[in-house]
Design a protein around this motif. Structure first.
Motif, PDB file in Angstrom:
ATOM      1  N   GLY A   1      61.198   3.581  -6.452  1.00 14.27           N
ATOM      2  CA  GLY A   1      61.194   2.574  -7.500  1.00 14.27           C
ATOM      3  C   GLY A   1      61.308   1.184  -6.911  1.00 14.27           C
ATOM      4  N   ALA A   2      60.438   0.887  -5.958  1.00 16.23           N
ATOM      5  CA  ALA A   2      60.539  -0.362  -5.203  1.00 16.23           C
ATOM      6  C   ALA A   2      60.207  -1.589  -6.039  1.00 16.23           C
ATOM      7  N   GLY A   3      59.476  -1.417  -7.140  1.00 12.47           N
ATOM      8  CA  GLY A   3      59.102  -2.561  -7.952  1.00 12.47           C
ATOM      9  C   GLY A   3      58.295  -3.568  -7.140  1.00 12.47           C
ATOM     10  N   GLN A   4      58.613  -4.847  -7.316  1.00 10.23           N
ATOM     11  CA  GLN A   4      57.887  -5.896  -6.604  1.00 10.23           C
ATOM     12  C   GLN A   4      58.424  -6.115  -5.195  1.00 10.23           C
TER      13      GLN A   4
ATOM     14  N   ASP B   1      56.428   3.409  -5.747  1.00 12.43           N
ATOM     15  CA  ASP B   1      56.504   3.009  -7.151  1.00 12.43           C
ATOM     16  C   ASP B   1      55.270   3.535  -7.869  1.00 12.43           C
ATOM     17  N   LEU B   2      55.430   3.817  -9.161  1.00 13.32           N
ATOM     18  CA  LEU B   2      54.308   4.330  -9.948  1.00 13.32           C
ATOM     19  C   LEU B   2      53.382   3.211 -10.415  1.00 13.32           C
ATOM     20  N   MET B   3      53.886   1.968 -10.365  1.00 14.99           N
ATOM     21  CA  MET B   3      53.129   0.837 -10.890  1.00 14.99           C
ATOM     22  C   MET B   3      52.413   0.078  -9.772  1.00 14.99           C
ATOM     23  N   LYS B   4      51.112   0.226  -9.719  1.00 13.70           N
ATOM     24  CA  LYS B   4      50.329  -0.425  -8.659  1.00 13.70           C
ATOM     25  C   LYS B   4      50.464  -1.950  -8.670  1.00 13.70           C
ATOM     26  N   PRO B   5      50.519  -2.617  -9.833  1.00 15.68           N
ATOM     27  CA  PRO B   5      50.696  -4.078  -9.800  1.00 15.68           C
ATOM     28  C   PRO B   5      51.976  -4.513  -9.097  1.00 15.68           C
ATOM     29  N   PHE B   6      53.052  -3.742  -9.259  1.00 17.71           N
ATOM     30  CA  PHE B   6      54.294  -4.056  -8.558  1.00 17.71           C
ATOM     31  C   PHE B   6      54.085  -3.979  -7.045  1.00 17.71           C
ATOM     32  N   LEU B   7      53.472  -2.916  -6.599  1.00 13.19           N
ATOM     33  CA  LEU B   7      53.259  -2.740  -5.155  1.00 13.19           C
ATOM     34  C   LEU B   7      52.319  -3.807  -4.604  1.00 13.19           C
ATOM     35  N   GLY B   8      51.382  -4.247  -5.420  1.00 12.47           N
ATOM     36  CA  GLY B   8      50.515  -5.346  -5.002  1.00 12.47           C
ATOM     37  C   GLY B   8      51.315  -6.607  -4.720  1.00 12.47           C
ATOM     38  N   ARG B   9      52.306  -6.891  -5.564  1.00 10.51           N
ATOM     39  CA  ARG B   9      53.175  -8.041  -5.351  1.00 10.51           C
ATOM     40  C   ARG B   9      53.991  -7.866  -4.068  1.00 10.51           C
ATOM     41  N   LEU B  10      54.492  -6.656  -3.859  1.00  6.16           N
ATOM     42  CA  LEU B  10      55.244  -6.384  -2.631  1.00  6.16           C
ATOM     43  C   LEU B  10      54.383  -6.642  -1.398  1.00  6.16           C
TER      44      LEU B  10
ATOM     45  N   GLY C   1      55.006 -12.067   7.163  1.00  4.77           N
ATOM     46  CA  GLY C   1      54.522 -11.550   8.441  1.00  4.77           C
ATOM     47  C   GLY C   1      54.886 -10.112   8.722  1.00  4.77           C
ATOM     48  N   VAL C   2      55.197  -9.342   7.671  1.00  2.00           N
ATOM     49  CA  VAL C   2      55.513  -7.922   7.840  1.00  2.00           C
ATOM     50  C   VAL C   2      54.208  -7.126   7.861  1.00  2.00           C
ATOM     51  N   THR C   3      53.994  -6.364   8.895  1.00  2.00           N
ATOM     52  CA  THR C   3      52.739  -5.621   9.065  1.00  2.00           C
ATOM     53  C   THR C   3      52.873  -4.186   8.575  1.00  2.00           C
ATOM     54  N   GLY C   4      51.753  -3.496   8.564  1.00  2.00           N
ATOM     55  CA  GLY C   4      51.731  -2.096   8.172  1.00  2.00           C
ATOM     56  C   GLY C   4      52.496  -1.196   9.106  1.00  2.00           C
ATOM     57  N   GLU C   5      52.847  -1.673  10.275  1.00  8.68           N
ATOM     58  CA  GLU C   5      53.666  -0.878  11.188  1.00  8.68           C
ATOM     59  C   GLU C   5      55.087  -0.710  10.667  1.00  8.68           C
ATOM     60  N   ARG C   6      55.526  -1.641   9.806  1.00  7.45           N
ATOM     61  CA  ARG C   6      56.894  -1.581   9.290  1.00  7.45           C
ATOM     62  C   ARG C   6      56.955  -1.246   7.803  1.00  7.45           C
ATOM     63  N   LEU C   7      55.876  -1.462   7.085  1.00  5.44           N
ATOM     64  CA  LEU C   7      55.898  -1.248   5.638  1.00  5.44           C
ATOM     65  C   LEU C   7      54.695  -0.445   5.193  1.00  5.44           C
ATOM     66  N   ARG C   8      54.970   0.618   4.447  1.00  4.86           N
ATOM     67  CA  ARG C   8      53.919   1.427   3.814  1.00  4.86           C
ATOM     68  C   ARG C   8      54.219   1.468   2.330  1.00  4.86           C
ATOM     69  N   THR C   9      53.222   1.208   1.498  1.00  5.01           N
ATOM     70  CA  THR C   9      53.403   1.335   0.058  1.00  5.01           C
ATOM     71  C   THR C   9      52.738   2.619  -0.427  1.00  5.01           C
ATOM     72  N   LEU C  10      53.374   3.254  -1.398  1.00  2.00           N
ATOM     73  CA  LEU C  10      52.883   4.524  -1.916  1.00  2.00           C
ATOM     74  C   LEU C  10      52.978   4.502  -3.438  1.00  2.00           C
ATOM     75  N   CYS C  11      51.837   4.480  -4.096  1.00  2.77           N
ATOM     76  CA  CYS C  11      51.786   4.522  -5.556  1.00  2.77           C
ATOM     77  C   CYS C  11      51.761   5.988  -5.980  1.00  2.77           C
ATOM     78  N   ALA C  12      52.891   6.471  -6.455  1.00  3.18           N
ATOM     79  CA  ALA C  12      52.996   7.902  -6.755  1.00  3.18           C
ATOM     80  C   ALA C  12      54.149   8.157  -7.702  1.00  3.18           C
ATOM     81  N   ASP C  13      54.090   9.307  -8.371  1.00  3.64           N
ATOM     82  CA  ASP C  13      55.173   9.787  -9.211  1.00  3.64           C
ATOM     83  C   ASP C  13      56.284  10.328  -8.311  1.00  3.64           C
ATOM     84  N   PHE C  14      57.530  10.100  -8.693  1.00  2.00           N
ATOM     85  CA  PHE C  14      58.673  10.578  -7.910  1.00  2.00           C
ATOM     86  C   PHE C  14      58.635  12.092  -7.704  1.00  2.00           C
ATOM     87  N   GLU C  15      58.041  12.797  -8.647  1.00  2.00           N
ATOM     88  CA  GLU C  15      58.034  14.262  -8.582  1.00  2.00           C
ATOM     89  C   GLU C  15      56.803  14.814  -7.870  1.00  2.00           C
TER      90      GLU C  15
END
Length: 252
Positions: free
Chosen positions: A48-51, A70-79, A87-101
């Motif tokens: 539930g990372a939100g923005q 997070d399930l909400m793609k617009p939130f992850l887009g903001r993140l 300056g945070v790269t993909g080596e340190r941050l991965r976003t995943l739009c998915a249901d918790f279950e």
């Protein structure tokens, strides 16, 4: 009734806020300070990372990597925008739009699982039981959730939360639930009253005022705004009976 989508209106409100639930940098840092023995470069996951307000803070506080769910793609887009700006790269941050279950993540690899105000979607015990296999041996879980401060709340506030979060428990009930889900409870603390208002409810009031002219005459929008305002009013009247509490847990 008009043609506006209430969920889109809700998201329009939420995307205009600095964070998407009660909390603060101070509360996040306090919870983090209680994690004795966490590796300097932990493998982390936030549910539930939100923005990404907390995601970015966890990356600042550690040298580790984080998977933001997070399930909400617009939130992850903001993140992702925030991460690029810092300056945070993909080596340190991965976003995943998915249901918790339905995460399909490897088991036993995360040193830290973090979730602020999102576990209610599953239920406190159910969420912990579902997420427990993701943690490495001795891994930590830091969870904030809405809980009762009293055993016998007023009927009005009980009715509201029975509708919104039927399984909401007291601190002692959730301690027992965490233990049944194979966690030790290391610590717990309540959020301050300002953690509801400074970055969440007060900006929400301003955001609703900002959006009202765009939805003049819309019964759908007014219903969405009224629901948010009633929630804020409830806290003003009954904030001594419920609140958000951080649980600091360790997998056993």
């Amino acid at each position: 009734m008009d043609d506006f989508d209430p969920f889109k209106i809700f998201m329009e409100v939420q995307l205009g806020l600095p964070r998407n639930g009660p909390g603060s940098f101070a509360a996040t840092r306090k919870a983090f300070s209680l994690l004795e023995g966490l590796p300097q470069a932990p493998e982390m996951i936030e549910m539930g990372a939100g923005q990404g307000v907390t995601s970015m803070e966890l990356l600042r506080l550690t040298k580790g990597r984080l998977t933001a769910v997070d399930l909400m793609k617009p939130f992850l887009g903001r993140l992702e925008e925030h991460a690029e700006g810092e300056g945070v790269t993909g080596e340190r941050l991965r976003t995943l739009c998915a249901d918790f279950e339905d995460l399909h993540l490897p088991k036993g690899v995360f040193d830290l699982l973090w979730s602020e105000g999102a576990i209610y979607n599953l239920g406190f015990e159910e969420g912990l039981a579902l997420w427990r296999p993701l943690l490495a041996e001795g891994g930590f879980a830091v969870i904030s959730d809405c809980m009762w401060k009293v055993e016998d709340p007023s009927l009005e506030v009980r009715h509201f939360w029975d509708e919104a979060y039927p399984s909401m428990g007291t601190l002692s009930q959730n301690k027992a639930r965490a233990e049944r889900a194979n966690f030790d409870v290391l610590d717990a603390f309540w959020l301050e009253e300002g953690d509801w208002w400074t970055e969440y409810y007060t900006p929400m009031k301003a955001r609703i005022r900002e959006l009202l002219p765009d939805y003049e005459g819309s019964e759908t929008a007014l219903a969405v705004f009224k629901e948010q305002e009633e929630e804020m009013e409830l806290l003003e009247r009954f904030g001594d009976q419920y609140g958000y509490c951080f649980f600091i847990l360790r997998a056993v």
